[in-house]
Design a protein around this motif. Structure first.
Motif, PDB file in Angstrom:
ATOM      1  N   LEU A  64      30.205  18.202   5.979  1.00  8.97           N
ATOM      2  CA  LEU A  64      30.130  18.528   7.397  1.00  8.97           C
ATOM      3  C   LEU A  64      30.480  17.317   8.257  1.00  8.97           C
ATOM      4  N   GLY A  65      29.896  16.172   7.956  1.00 10.24           N
ATOM      5  CA  GLY A  65      30.186  14.975   8.724  1.00 10.24           C
ATOM      6  C   GLY A  65      31.600  14.469   8.495  1.00 10.24           C
ATOM      7  N   TYR A  66      32.065  14.551   7.270  1.00 16.35           N
ATOM      8  CA  TYR A  66      33.386  14.030   6.915  1.00 16.35           C
ATOM      9  C   TYR A  66      34.494  14.825   7.602  1.00 16.35           C
ATOM     10  N   VAL A  67      34.435  16.134   7.502  1.00 18.19           N
ATOM     11  CA  VAL A  67      35.484  16.976   8.076  1.00 18.19           C
ATOM     12  C   VAL A  67      35.471  16.876   9.596  1.00 18.19           C
ATOM     13  N   GLY A 113      20.145  14.002   7.642  1.00 22.93           N
ATOM     14  CA  GLY A 113      20.776  13.121   8.621  1.00 22.93           C
ATOM     15  C   GLY A 113      21.459  11.933   7.972  1.00 22.93           C
ATOM     16  N   ALA A 114      20.845  11.375   6.923  1.00 25.87           N
ATOM     17  CA  ALA A 114      21.455  10.251   6.218  1.00 25.87           C
ATOM     18  C   ALA A 114      22.725  10.677   5.496  1.00 25.87           C
ATOM     19  N   VAL A 115      22.675  11.805   4.804  1.00 21.13           N
ATOM     20  CA  VAL A 115      23.851  12.300   4.084  1.00 21.13           C
ATOM     21  C   VAL A 115      24.961  12.650   5.075  1.00 21.13           C
ATOM     22  N   LEU A 116      24.578  13.263   6.184  1.00 21.64           N
ATOM     23  CA  LEU A 116      25.548  13.568   7.234  1.00 21.64           C
ATOM     24  C   LEU A 116      26.171  12.284   7.770  1.00 21.64           C
TER      25      LEU A 116
END
Length: 218
Positions: A64-67, A113-116
């Protein structure tokens, strides 16, 4: 890393090879932690007794964060410079991984939140990394070009072996907190090397003084 690159034949050999190996190392540490997330999350979920739904949500955080950050990544890299973007990436990942044990105690939302955040940081990172690799690539007709591309791709290839192999092995033997701190400290150390030994662009070639034209004699 496509294209012809600007040509780095004028750069001393030590500086060229140092830049290529630093780019390989940068991609290695980043890809290792990216590939480590699917192996660390189950250890965290088991220890913190997260539900299956919470665990599945954690595993989607990176993508989600990467894209999402792929869209403004080009502008960010151009505005701030590829070296600075990757330095911020290293510092941010240092903070996230060193803080992950504390975040895990706050629940699945904090871990999400950290993984994001890892995904958010690695979106601009990849654009900046490929841009910097392009800047340091030899010209297409240079005999060094295949060798340079091989070196710069080493980090990517090695991470696919080290990340999935080392992460579960260390997490099972020493605990996932040890792995998170190890990766965090690795990013901190590499950030110092990155700042000291890299630049976004190779130095310009030395200018050749022009010979003044002689006026014809009458």
């Amino acid at each position: 890393m496509g294209g012809s690159g600007g040509g780095v034949a004028h750069v001393p050999a030590f500086s060229r090879y140092a830049a290529w190996f630093m780019l390989a190392g940068q991609e290695f540490v980043n890809k290792v932690v990216r590939l480590a997330i699917p192996y660390i999350v189950p250890f965290i979920a088991q220890e913190q007794t997260f539900t299956t739904a919470q665990t599945a949500r954690l595993l989607t955080g990176f993508s989600l964060g990467y894209v999402t950050c792929q869209v403004p990544a080009g502008y960010i890299s151009t505005a701030l410079g590829p070296k600075f973007v990757q330095l911020c990436n290293n510092i941010g990942l240092t903070m996230l991984f060193l803080g992950l044990p504390s975040l895990a105690r706050r629940g699945s939302t904090a871990v999400f939140g950290a993984v994001l955040g890892v995904g958010v940081l690695q979106g601009p990172f990849m654009i900046a990394h490929h841009g910097m690799a392009y800047n340091w690539s030899p010209a297409e007709d240079s005999p060094e070009r295949p060798w340079a591309r091989f070196i710069m791709h080493l980090g990517n290839h090695m991470s696919k072996v080290v990340g999935p192999t080392l992460t579960p092995l260390l997490a099972g033997r020493f605990g996932w907190r040890f792995v998170a701190r190890l990766y965090g400290c690795s990013f901190a150390g590499f950030a110092l090397l990155w700042q000291a030994f890299t630049s976004s662009y190779p130095p310009p070639p030395p200018s050749i003084p022009s010979t003044p034209e002689l006026e014809p004699e009458p």
